[in-house]
Scaffold this motif. Structure first.
Motif, short mmCIF file in Angstrom:
data_model
loop_
_atom_site.label_atom_id
_atom_site.label_comp_id
_atom_site.label_asym_id
_atom_site.label_seq_id
_atom_site.Cartn_x
_atom_site.Cartn_y
_atom_site.Cartn_z
N VAL A 174 0.85 -1.20 0.08
CA VAL A 174 0.03 -0.06 0.02
C VAL A 174 0.79 1.26 0.09
O VAL A 174 0.33 2.25 -0.53
N PHE A 175 2.01 1.36 0.55
CA PHE A 175 2.72 2.43 0.86
C PHE A 175 3.27 2.83 -0.65
O PHE A 175 3.89 4.06 -0.93
N HIS A 176 3.29 1.94 -1.62
CA HIS A 176 3.64 2.28 -3.11
C HIS A 176 2.50 3.16 -3.77
O HIS A 176 2.71 3.77 -4.82
N PHE A 177 1.40 2.98 -3.26
CA PHE A 177 0.36 3.52 -3.98
C PHE A 177 0.11 5.04 -3.51
O PHE A 177 -0.11 5.43 -2.48
N GLN A 230 -3.83 -6.29 -6.03
CA GLN A 230 -3.61 -7.22 -4.63
C GLN A 230 -2.47 -6.78 -4.11
O GLN A 230 -1.41 -6.33 -4.35
N LEU A 231 -3.00 -6.05 -2.55
CA LEU A 231 -2.03 -5.40 -1.79
C LEU A 231 -1.15 -6.55 -0.94
O LEU A 231 -1.92 -7.49 -0.52
N MET A 232 -0.02 -6.33 -0.71
CA MET A 232 0.94 -7.08 0.04
C MET A 232 0.66 -6.84 1.60
O MET A 232 1.64 -7.30 2.27
N THR A 233 -0.14 -5.87 1.80
CA THR A 233 0.02 -5.40 3.36
C THR A 233 -1.67 -5.38 3.46
O THR A 233 -2.49 -5.69 2.61
N ILE A 234 -1.69 -5.05 5.05
CA ILE A 234 -3.14 -5.45 5.52
C ILE A 234 -4.00 -4.06 5.03
O ILE A 234 -5.16 -4.01 4.83
N GLY A 235 -3.36 -2.67 5.38
CA GLY A 235 -4.22 -1.56 5.22
C GLY A 235 -4.44 -1.22 3.89
O GLY A 235 -3.85 -1.53 2.75
N TYR A 236 -5.74 -0.75 3.65
CA TYR A 236 -6.01 -0.34 2.06
C TYR A 236 -6.89 0.76 2.00
O TYR A 236 -7.25 1.50 1.31
N ASP A 237 -6.93 1.78 3.21
CA ASP A 237 -7.52 2.85 3.34
C ASP A 237 -7.18 3.83 2.19
O ASP A 237 -8.32 4.67 1.66
N ARG A 294 -10.65 6.66 -5.31
CA ARG A 294 -11.46 6.53 -6.37
C ARG A 294 -11.00 5.41 -7.33
O ARG A 294 -10.73 5.98 -8.76
N LEU A 295 -10.91 4.28 -7.04
CA LEU A 295 -10.61 3.37 -7.91
C LEU A 295 -11.77 3.09 -9.10
O LEU A 295 -12.93 3.32 -8.51
N ALA A 329 -8.04 -6.57 -3.15
CA ALA A 329 -7.79 -7.38 -1.96
C ALA A 329 -6.51 -7.21 -1.31
O ALA A 329 -5.48 -6.50 -1.69
N ASN A 330 -6.53 -7.48 -0.05
CA ASN A 330 -5.32 -7.13 0.77
C ASN A 330 -4.69 -8.41 1.55
O ASN A 330 -5.21 -9.49 1.18
N ALA A 331 -3.74 -8.30 2.39
CA ALA A 331 -3.48 -9.67 2.90
C ALA A 331 -3.90 -10.05 4.01
O ALA A 331 -3.76 -11.15 4.55
N GLY A 332 -5.19 -9.38 4.39
CA GLY A 332 -6.11 -9.95 5.50
C GLY A 332 -5.43 -10.08 6.85
O GLY A 332 -4.44 -9.31 7.05
N SER A 333 -5.67 -11.02 7.53
CA SER A 333 -5.01 -11.21 8.67
C SER A 333 -3.70 -12.05 8.47
O SER A 333 -3.28 -12.73 9.39
N SER A 334 -3.22 -12.40 7.36
CA SER A 334 -1.85 -13.23 7.32
C SER A 334 -0.83 -12.60 8.17
O SER A 334 0.17 -13.48 8.38
#
Length: 129
Positions: free
Chosen positions: A50-53, A72-79, A85-86, A93-98
Motif C-alpha cells: 500500500v505504501f507504493h500507492f 492485490q495489496l501485500m499489506t493489511i491496510g487499504y484505506d 476513487r478506483l 484485495a489485501n493481505a487480510g489477517s495473514s
C-alpha cells in the motif's frame, strides 16, 4: 494474464516460484512508479504494498489501465486506495489477517524488551558503561 508487481522486498524469482503452476500468467516486475505506469496499459492484476500507492498511481490506474481487474495489496491496510476513487471494475484485495501472528509476536517481543529494560542496556553499551 499479465500481472504487474512492484514489490522490492519480493524477488521476481520468488513470485515466479509461487506462480509456476498457473498457466498463462506473464509476470512483469517493475522497480519504480514510472515503470509501473508504463506497464499499466496491459496489466490485468497489480501487486504492490500500500505504501507504493499514491494519488499519481491512482490517476494512472484510472487513465491508463483499461484491462486492470484486481489490485492485490501485500499489506493489511487499504484505506489509501479507498480514498483514491478506483474504477468500479477493479477489485481490491489485501493481505487480510495473514500478518497477524507476526505482528503479535513483535508486540510481545517489544513488551518483553521493555520489561527487561533492553533499551537502557543498549544505551549503556553504546556509552561503554
Amino acid at each position: 494474464m499479465r500481472v504487474v508487481m512492484w514489490a522490492p522486498q519480493i524477488s521476481r524469482r520468488q513470485m515466479e516460484t509461487h506462480l509456476h503452476e498457473v498457466a498463462a500468467i506473464e509476470l512483469v516486475s517493475v522497480e519504480s512508479a514510472a515503470a509501473l505506469e508504463a506497464a499499466l496499459p496491459e496489466a490485468e492484476v497489480l501487486v504492490l504494498p500500500v505504501f507504493h500507492f499514491s494519488a499519481a498511481i491512482a490517476a494512472a490506474v484510472r487513465e491508463r489501465a483499461p484491462r486492470l481487474r484486481l489490485i492485490q495489496l501485500m499489506t493489511i491496510g487499504y484505506d489509501r486506495l479507498l480514498q483514491e476513487r478506483l474504477p468500479a471494475n477493479v477489485q481490491l484485495a489485501n493481505a487480510g489477517s495473514s500478518l497477524s501472528p507476526i505482528v503479535a509476536e513483535h508486540a510481545l517481543a517489544l513488551m518483553l524488551g521493555l520489561g527487561r529494560r533492553v533499551h537502557e542496556g543498549l544505551a549503556n553499551q553504546a556509552q561503554h558503561k
